[in-house]
Design a protein around this motif. Sequence first.
Motif, PDB file in Angstrom:
ATOM      1  N   GLU A   1       1.231  -1.003   0.216  1.00 41.12           N
ATOM      2  CA  GLU A   1       0.270  -0.236   0.177  1.00 41.12           C
ATOM      3  C   GLU A   1       1.048   1.206   0.128  1.00 41.12           C
ATOM      4  OE1 GLU A   1      -3.749   1.582   2.968  1.00 41.12           O
ATOM      5  OE2 GLU A   1      -3.386  -0.589   2.080  1.00 41.12           O
ATOM      6  N   MET A   2       1.725   0.789   0.538  1.00 42.12           N
ATOM      7  CA  MET A   2       3.265   2.367   1.082  1.00 42.12           C
ATOM      8  C   MET A   2       3.508   2.242  -0.363  1.00 42.12           C
ATOM      9  SD  MET A   2       4.531   2.603   4.546  1.00 42.12           S
ATOM     10  CE  MET A   2       5.315   0.871   4.361  1.00 42.12           C
ATOM     11  N   ALA A   3       3.484   0.955  -1.990  1.00 43.02           N
ATOM     12  CA  ALA A   3       4.394   1.124  -2.727  1.00 43.02           C
ATOM     13  C   ALA A   3       3.859   1.769  -3.303  1.00 43.02           C
ATOM     14  CB  ALA A   3       4.851   0.345  -2.941  1.00 43.02           C
ATOM     15  N   GLY A   4       1.957   2.359  -2.984  1.00 44.25           N
ATOM     16  CA  GLY A   4       1.283   2.471  -4.496  1.00 44.25           C
ATOM     17  C   GLY A   4       0.104   1.389  -4.388  1.00 44.25           C
ATOM     18  N   ALA A   5       0.092  -0.143  -3.825  1.00 42.85           N
ATOM     19  CA  ALA A   5      -1.064  -0.626  -4.554  1.00 42.85           C
ATOM     20  C   ALA A   5      -2.166  -0.270  -3.096  1.00 42.85           C
ATOM     21  CB  ALA A   5      -0.574  -1.952  -3.866  1.00 42.85           C
ATOM     22  N   ASP A   6      -3.420  -0.617  -4.627  1.00 41.49           N
ATOM     23  CA  ASP A   6      -4.980  -0.879  -4.076  1.00 41.49           C
ATOM     24  C   ASP A   6      -4.996  -2.131  -3.293  1.00 41.49           C
ATOM     25  OD1 ASP A   6      -5.882   1.623  -5.043  1.00 41.49           O
ATOM     26  OD2 ASP A   6      -5.855   0.639  -6.746  1.00 41.49           O
ATOM     27  N   VAL A   7      -5.318  -1.946  -1.650  1.00 39.18           N
ATOM     28  CA  VAL A   7      -5.785  -3.021  -0.553  1.00 39.18           C
ATOM     29  C   VAL A   7      -6.668  -2.718  -0.865  1.00 39.18           C
ATOM     30  CG1 VAL A   7      -4.887  -3.841   0.854  1.00 39.18           C
ATOM     31  CG2 VAL A   7      -2.938  -3.357   0.321  1.00 39.18           C
ATOM     32  N   PRO A   8      -7.427  -4.156  -0.845  1.00 40.57           N
ATOM     33  CA  PRO A   8      -9.087  -4.400  -0.826  1.00 40.57           C
ATOM     34  C   PRO A   8      -9.001  -4.423   0.463  1.00 40.57           C
ATOM     35  CG  PRO A   8      -8.405  -6.182  -2.950  1.00 40.57           C
ATOM     36  CD  PRO A   8      -7.149  -5.996  -2.138  1.00 40.57           C
ATOM     37  N   PRO A   9     -10.043  -3.862   1.097  1.00 44.76           N
ATOM     38  CA  PRO A   9     -10.656  -3.575   3.187  1.00 44.76           C
ATOM     39  C   PRO A   9     -10.642  -5.074   3.165  1.00 44.76           C
ATOM     40  CG  PRO A   9     -11.890  -1.622   0.867  1.00 44.76           C
ATOM     41  CD  PRO A   9     -11.320  -2.971   0.208  1.00 44.76           C
TER      42      PRO A   9
END
Length: 425
Positions: A283-291
């Motif tokens: 997530e910090m690197a730019g990925a969208d992590v699904p909730p």
Amino acid sequence: MQHDRYGNELTTDEGAAARAYSRGVDHVLGATHGADIAFAEAIAADPNFALAHIGAARAAMYAGDMAGAKAALGRAQALADGVSVRERAHIGIFALLLSGKPVEARAAVLAHVRTYPRDALAAQICTNIFGLIGFSGEPGREAALLAYTSALMPHYEGDWWMMSMHALSLCEVEQTAASLELMEASLALHPRNANGSHFKAHALYEEGRTEEGRAYLDTWMREYEPETVLHGHLSWHQALWAVEAGDWDAMWATYRGAIAPGASHALPINTLTDGAALLWRAEMAGADVPPEDWQRLSSFAAQTFPDPGQSFADIHAALAHAMAGDGTQLARFVDAGKGYAADLVAPIARAWKAVARQDWAGALEDLTPVMSAHVRVGGSRAQRDVLELTWLLCLMRAGQREEARRAAATRRPIFSPVAPIAAFS
């Protein structure tokens, strides 16, 4: 009287039992599949072979079967009157370990190896970043681990296992060139030593050799059984390098296929810590992590580590709960008062809470004092980079971009000038 591979006398007259026991020990030392089978063969050859039951207990521990481990220990203790002084002490060490007395077990191991330095299955308890020194919560644990393996090395000349253990100790004090040289020697003797491949991955990570590391592990892992104890964690190393390379397809495939709860065969502590660290670093690197991924991990943490006590697991449980928005579970760690590094768990948990609501200044307030001492929570330098990177992210988001760059250059040069954080460069 028989002997194991390290020359220790074994209280069994059955050569088949001794040979199977030695195979089992090697499987434990190399983190390879088959320890439980080998120790079962040793017991079948000689049911009164006490140390074979201890080996079975150790194999059960690595399988997460604590009830089975304690049952095997009980069988060994029932046979302890008929064994040697060394074997009786060996059994006593595992009794302390399985009784939840890590401080006493560590002291017992340190005393034991002064007399029996080649009792590898006992010595192994204090090696590695996940051993009793690594999880001591004490300042200077990396130096203590190096001192421990340095003292043992002369007793294990030419031994693949001790080479790999000492190589990791060198890696954790930033002697990566020496670490890699020793690790290559270890792997030349035993190429399928999973601990060796693991620690080589650590050294390559510390040197920022992403492409080389990915290529090495991608090849090595093809023949490593998924049900083996280190498969999930080695997959984590693969996924971290995929994050650094921006290869999101590979990262998600590895996470969902080998690291996530339900997919991983690792111990619960590895499933939790690897999963939480990977999702947040992605997530910090730019990925969208699904909730839902955070929610599943938070539920897993609530089931396996519901209350503070294992500080390394605790900081990752708190991360999962914060990102899943579970304030009730998170509150247990915000108020942590139990665990070998509980004084660090509480501020880290508060920092995760602030990060989740994008209160970057608040997160910095809690996280900054921790940065000089986070070695005490346990884990490797690579694992604790989840804190280093979070601190850099908070500095950037709080408008302190130049300070973030200086911090990366001085604290973790592998992240300077480019850290795996979106828009860092």
